[in-house]
Design a protein around this motif. Structure first.
Motif, PDB file in Angstrom:
ATOM      1  N   GLY A   1      46.988 -15.162 -18.291  1.00  0.00           N
ATOM      2  CA  GLY A   1      47.530 -13.885 -17.842  1.00  0.00           C
ATOM      3  C   GLY A   1      46.459 -12.926 -17.369  1.00  0.00           C
ATOM      4  O   GLY A   1      46.727 -11.731 -17.202  1.00  0.00           O
ATOM      5  N   GLN A   2      45.259 -13.406 -17.113  1.00  0.00           N
ATOM      6  CA  GLN A   2      44.189 -12.543 -16.614  1.00  0.00           C
ATOM      7  C   GLN A   2      44.525 -12.020 -15.213  1.00  0.00           C
ATOM      8  O   GLN A   2      45.089 -12.743 -14.396  1.00  0.00           O
ATOM      9  N   TYR A   3      44.179 -10.772 -14.968  1.00  0.00           N
ATOM     10  CA  TYR A   3      44.379 -10.243 -13.628  1.00  0.00           C
ATOM     11  C   TYR A   3      43.289  -9.229 -13.274  1.00  0.00           C
ATOM     12  O   TYR A   3      42.724  -8.562 -14.135  1.00  0.00           O
ATOM     13  N   SER A   4      42.973  -9.171 -11.993  1.00  0.00           N
ATOM     14  CA  SER A   4      42.192  -8.074 -11.426  1.00  0.00           C
ATOM     15  C   SER A   4      43.170  -7.168 -10.696  1.00  0.00           C
ATOM     16  O   SER A   4      43.960  -7.639  -9.878  1.00  0.00           O
TER      17      SER A   4
ATOM     18  N   HIS B   1      52.342  -2.356  -0.961  1.00  0.00           N
ATOM     19  CA  HIS B   1      52.979  -3.167   0.084  1.00  0.00           C
ATOM     20  C   HIS B   1      51.953  -3.812   1.011  1.00  0.00           C
ATOM     21  O   HIS B   1      52.321  -4.668   1.824  1.00  0.00           O
ATOM     22  N   LEU B   2      50.685  -3.430   0.909  1.00  0.00           N
ATOM     23  CA  LEU B   2      49.641  -4.044   1.731  1.00  0.00           C
ATOM     24  C   LEU B   2      49.112  -5.346   1.149  1.00  0.00           C
ATOM     25  O   LEU B   2      48.357  -6.052   1.809  1.00  0.00           O
ATOM     26  N   PHE B   3      49.497  -5.668  -0.087  1.00  0.00           N
ATOM     27  CA  PHE B   3      49.036  -6.913  -0.702  1.00  0.00           C
ATOM     28  C   PHE B   3      49.740  -8.110  -0.073  1.00  0.00           C
ATOM     29  O   PHE B   3      50.948  -8.296  -0.240  1.00  0.00           O
ATOM     30  N   ASN B   4      48.989  -8.941   0.644  1.00  0.00           N
ATOM     31  CA  ASN B   4      49.501 -10.226   1.103  1.00  0.00           C
ATOM     32  C   ASN B   4      49.175 -11.233   0.004  1.00  0.00           C
ATOM     33  O   ASN B   4      48.154 -11.910   0.026  1.00  0.00           O
ATOM     34  N   ARG B   5      50.050 -11.305  -0.985  1.00  0.00           N
ATOM     35  CA  ARG B   5      49.753 -12.021  -2.227  1.00  0.00           C
ATOM     36  C   ARG B   5      49.583 -13.527  -2.006  1.00  0.00           C
ATOM     37  O   ARG B   5      48.698 -14.154  -2.590  1.00  0.00           O
ATOM     38  N   GLU B   6      50.435 -14.100  -1.192  1.00  0.00           N
ATOM     39  CA  GLU B   6      50.335 -15.543  -0.972  1.00  0.00           C
ATOM     40  C   GLU B   6      49.047 -15.889  -0.237  1.00  0.00           C
ATOM     41  O   GLU B   6      48.398 -16.897  -0.536  1.00  0.00           O
ATOM     42  N   GLN B   7      48.679 -15.057   0.709  1.00  0.00           N
ATOM     43  CA  GLN B   7      47.413 -15.284   1.398  1.00  0.00           C
ATOM     44  C   GLN B   7      46.249 -15.205   0.416  1.00  0.00           C
ATOM     45  O   GLN B   7      45.321 -16.025   0.449  1.00  0.00           O
ATOM     46  N   MET B   8      46.279 -14.214  -0.486  1.00  0.00           N
ATOM     47  CA  MET B   8      45.217 -14.075  -1.468  1.00  0.00           C
ATOM     48  C   MET B   8      45.179 -15.260  -2.420  1.00  0.00           C
ATOM     49  O   MET B   8      44.105 -15.757  -2.792  1.00  0.00           O
TER      50      MET B   8
ATOM     51  N   ALA C   1      41.877 -17.427  -4.266  1.00  0.00           N
ATOM     52  CA  ALA C   1      41.897 -18.213  -5.505  1.00  0.00           C
ATOM     53  C   ALA C   1      42.009 -19.710  -5.252  1.00  0.00           C
ATOM     54  O   ALA C   1      41.944 -20.499  -6.196  1.00  0.00           O
ATOM     55  N   LEU C   2      42.188 -20.100  -3.989  1.00  0.00           N
ATOM     56  CA  LEU C   2      42.356 -21.519  -3.621  1.00  0.00           C
ATOM     57  C   LEU C   2      43.437 -22.191  -4.465  1.00  0.00           C
ATOM     58  O   LEU C   2      43.304 -23.338  -4.899  1.00  0.00           O
ATOM     59  N   GLY C   3      44.515 -21.437  -4.709  1.00  0.00           N
ATOM     60  CA  GLY C   3      45.656 -21.970  -5.448  1.00  0.00           C
ATOM     61  C   GLY C   3      45.564 -21.828  -6.950  1.00  0.00           C
ATOM     62  O   GLY C   3      46.550 -22.091  -7.653  1.00  0.00           O
ATOM     63  N   ASN C   4      44.428 -21.395  -7.476  1.00  0.00           N
ATOM     64  CA  ASN C   4      44.239 -21.289  -8.929  1.00  0.00           C
ATOM     65  C   ASN C   4      44.719 -19.935  -9.446  1.00  0.00           C
ATOM     66  O   ASN C   4      43.967 -19.185 -10.088  1.00  0.00           O
ATOM     67  N   ALA C   5      45.963 -19.610  -9.169  1.00  0.00           N
ATOM     68  CA  ALA C   5      46.526 -18.330  -9.575  1.00  0.00           C
ATOM     69  C   ALA C   5      48.033 -18.367  -9.409  1.00  0.00           C
ATOM     70  O   ALA C   5      48.580 -19.209  -8.702  1.00  0.00           O
TER      71      ALA C   5
ATOM     72  N   VAL D   1      48.770   0.896 -10.715  1.00  0.00           N
ATOM     73  CA  VAL D   1      48.001  -0.333 -10.533  1.00  0.00           C
ATOM     74  C   VAL D   1      48.774  -1.303  -9.648  1.00  0.00           C
ATOM     75  O   VAL D   1      49.998  -1.387  -9.710  1.00  0.00           O
ATOM     76  N   GLY D   2      48.023  -2.012  -8.817  1.00  0.00           N
ATOM     77  CA  GLY D   2      48.589  -3.101  -8.038  1.00  0.00           C
ATOM     78  C   GLY D   2      48.028  -4.404  -8.556  1.00  0.00           C
ATOM     79  O   GLY D   2      46.807  -4.572  -8.653  1.00  0.00           O
ATOM     80  N   ILE D   3      48.900  -5.332  -8.941  1.00  0.00           N
ATOM     81  CA  ILE D   3      48.471  -6.606  -9.525  1.00  0.00           C
ATOM     82  C   ILE D   3      48.957  -7.729  -8.611  1.00  0.00           C
ATOM     83  O   ILE D   3      50.120  -8.134  -8.665  1.00  0.00           O
ATOM     84  N   PRO D   4      48.090  -8.238  -7.745  1.00  0.00           N
ATOM     85  CA  PRO D   4      48.530  -9.258  -6.791  1.00  0.00           C
ATOM     86  C   PRO D   4      48.591 -10.667  -7.364  1.00  0.00           C
ATOM     87  O   PRO D   4      49.413 -11.469  -6.928  1.00  0.00           O
ATOM     88  N   LEU D   5      47.718 -10.973  -8.346  1.00  0.00           N
ATOM     89  CA  LEU D   5      47.602 -12.347  -8.841  1.00  0.00           C
ATOM     90  C   LEU D   5      47.355 -12.378 -10.346  1.00  0.00           C
ATOM     91  O   LEU D   5      46.759 -11.449 -10.911  1.00  0.00           O
ATOM     92  N   PHE D   6      47.787 -13.458 -10.976  1.00  0.00           N
ATOM     93  CA  PHE D   6      47.367 -13.805 -12.334  1.00  0.00           C
ATOM     94  C   PHE D   6      46.426 -15.005 -12.206  1.00  0.00           C
ATOM     95  O   PHE D   6      46.798 -16.043 -11.660  1.00  0.00           O
ATOM     96  N   ILE D   7      45.228 -14.859 -12.705  1.00  0.00           N
ATOM     97  CA  ILE D   7      44.124 -15.740 -12.354  1.00  0.00           C
ATOM     98  C   ILE D   7      43.902 -16.820 -13.412  1.00  0.00           C
ATOM     99  O   ILE D   7      43.772 -16.527 -14.603  1.00  0.00           O
ATOM    100  N   SER D   8      43.851 -18.066 -12.973  1.00  0.00           N
ATOM    101  CA  SER D   8      43.456 -19.150 -13.864  1.00  0.00           C
ATOM    102  C   SER D   8      41.960 -19.055 -14.133  1.00  0.00           C
ATOM    103  O   SER D   8      41.182 -18.660 -13.266  1.00  0.00           O
TER     104      SER D   8
END
Length: 505
Positions: free
Chosen positions: A264-267, A289-296, A301-305, A465-472
């Protein structure tokens, strides 16, 4: 599937999907493990109450224990307390383990526990867990080897709270923490804030089968490429927080591997709601709304999120609100809210640093995207060293990084409660605080989940806060390092690797 240290970890979409297969090997005793974490600062501390970084957590897990410890399902298990019970989740009784000694030879007593818990409530201590400890009404010795804790309100998660980073037990009356005197698996032989630490085996540890290692040499190295180079050159055995782009190089180098653990880590992009552009709610919505989450997720993360939704409960958590609509990448909505805010002219600084995982990359993607709606984001890259003390929570717009927490209550209490020390964006909501208190004492699981769901909605809609990803978590290591198991609390086995890892011959 990534190989490493005799362990295979299959990435899955839920914690229940993690699959691990360990080699049938007997752990070997002995040897020195050389380790690098991802942070280092002159503010590094061995005071459990004041821990604030991965390096602090790693060291304190070497030297101290709590009354409880969290297993890899985040369930509280007995540690210095051999058992615990409660009455209506308000009065908790802990029977202490007998025969436990501190590193200086003193025996563990109830007075040590009373002192250790009460110091979090003292404002002069400046405990990072004060918000959690404030729910404690009284701590007292209730028997020769027993302590009782009375809470102001019911909390079924209290044993889990005591198993978290800050609630370690220290000797009664301790004011000098430079020696790291605790009951933990290792003794502190050397500690230099911002420099090297050396831990040596505690021969009198209360778990007779642990630890396996003789020594652990630990340093914090903020630069990821420097950590990886030190590992692959043979100078280190284990390094934290590897960039996905480095994992292929490491995996292709004979004798090295990467251990991956979803968490559940996030930046998060922190927009102070009490000053600067973030005080305008439309500007905050424009940025979200500017977060392109899938692109990020794919490019950074190269899929590790896992995809985030601007609230801190990740999809593997049993309280995750799956009914909350996913906020979309939407340039039209971003442009609408930016115009409404009246803040579209002039450059707006955004602070990022390698200290906050992926934040520099996220900031650059945001900068490029913002140009499409006429917003000029000026990315200011800060060095990892000193970032948390000099920039985090002090910049009107910048990035934070939050390690996973054991319970939803802890996460919300530490980072989103109106008076929380780590309330990053300064967002205050009386409604949120009331829901938090109600959920904490709710015995009905369905009702509790509903309350936590409502809190996620509030943070999603109103929070700063904007949370785009949960990081592995990706930790790289020599193949001779064994004993890894995944921990939802993040990398380095939730910073608790010291007691569990061993070195193959």
């Amino acid at each position: 599937m990534l190989m490493g240290g005799g362990m295979q970890v299959a990435l899955a979409t839920t914690a229940a999907g993690w699959a691990t297969t360990a080699q049938a090997e007997t752990p070997r005793r002995g040897g020195r493990l050389r380790v690098a974490g991802a942070s280092s600062s002159i503010n590094d501390t061995l005071d459990p109450a004041r821990q604030a970084s991965q390096s602090d957590y790693i060291r304190c897990n070497m030297f101290y224990n709590g009354l409880t410890v969290l297993d890899n399902a985040l369930v509280a298990q007995p540690a210095l307390a051999e058992s615990f019970s409660h009455q209506k989740a308000t009065l908790w009784t802990f029977k202490l383990r007998k025969g436990v000694q501190f590193h200086d030879g003193r025996a563990l007593t109830p007075a040590d526990v009373v002192f250790s818990l009460n110091r979090h409530k003292d404002p002069a201590v400046a405990s990072r867990a004060k918000t959690l400890a404030d729910e404690i009404e009284e701590v007292r010795q209730s028997g020769p080897n027993e302590v009782q804790v009375r809470l102001k309100t019911a909390n079924a998660d209290f044993p889990a709270i005591l198993g978290t980073y800050h609630f370690k037990v220290v000797p009664d009356g301790t004011t000098d923490f430079s020696k790291g005197i605790g009951t933990g698996p290792f003794k502190c032989k050397e500690f230099k804030p911002g420099g090297r630490s050396l831990a040596v085996r505690n021969e009198s540890y209360w778990r007779p089968d642990r630890p396996y290692l003789d020594e652990i040499e630990y340093v914090g190295i903020g630069d990821e490429s420097a950590r990886v180079n030190a590992l692959l050159s043979g100078g280190l055995d284990l390094v934290a927080a590897v960039d996905p782009r480095s994992s292929q190089r490491i995996g292709q180098t004979p004798g090295y591997g990467v251990f991956v653990a979803p968490s559940g880590q996030y930046s998060d992009l922190v927009m102070r709601r009490d000053n600067g552009p973030g005080s305008n709610p439309d500007f905050v919505l424009a940025m979200k709304h500017l977060f392109n989450r899938e692109q990020m997720r794919k490019s950074i993360a190269l899929g590790n999120a896992a995809i985030g939704n601007d609230q801190p409960i990740d999809p593997t958590n049993r309280y995750f609100n799956a009914a909350l609509p996913q906020r979309a990448f939407d340039l039209d909505k971003a442009k609408f809210h930016l115009r409404k805010s009246g803040l579209g002219s002039g450059a707006i600084p955004i602070v990022a640093s390698p200290a906050a995982t992926y934040s520099v990359e996220m900031a650059l993607v945001l900068q490029q995207t913002a140009r499409q709606i006429g917003l000029n984001l000026e990315v200011k890259r800060m060095p990892a060293d000193g970032y948390w003390s000099n920039h985090w929570m002090k910049s009107p717009i910048g990035f934070g990084n939050t390690n996973p927490r054991a319970t939803a209550d802890i996460l919300f209490t530490q980072f989103f409660k109106s008076d929380a020390t780590w309330n990053e964006s300064g967002w205050k909501s009386e409604q949120f605080d009331q829901l938090l208190l109600a959920a904490r004492g709710e015995a009905d699981e369905a009702r509790r989940k509903s309350l936590y769901g409502d809190m996620q909605v509030l943070v999603h809609e109103q929070g700063g806060v904007g949370i785009p990803l949960f990081i592995s978590s990706l930790d790289a290591h020599s193949s001779k390092v064994r004993g890894f198991v995944p921990m939802p609390l993040g990398g380095m086995m939730g910073t608790a690797f010291a007691e569990h890892l061993w070195l193959a011959a």
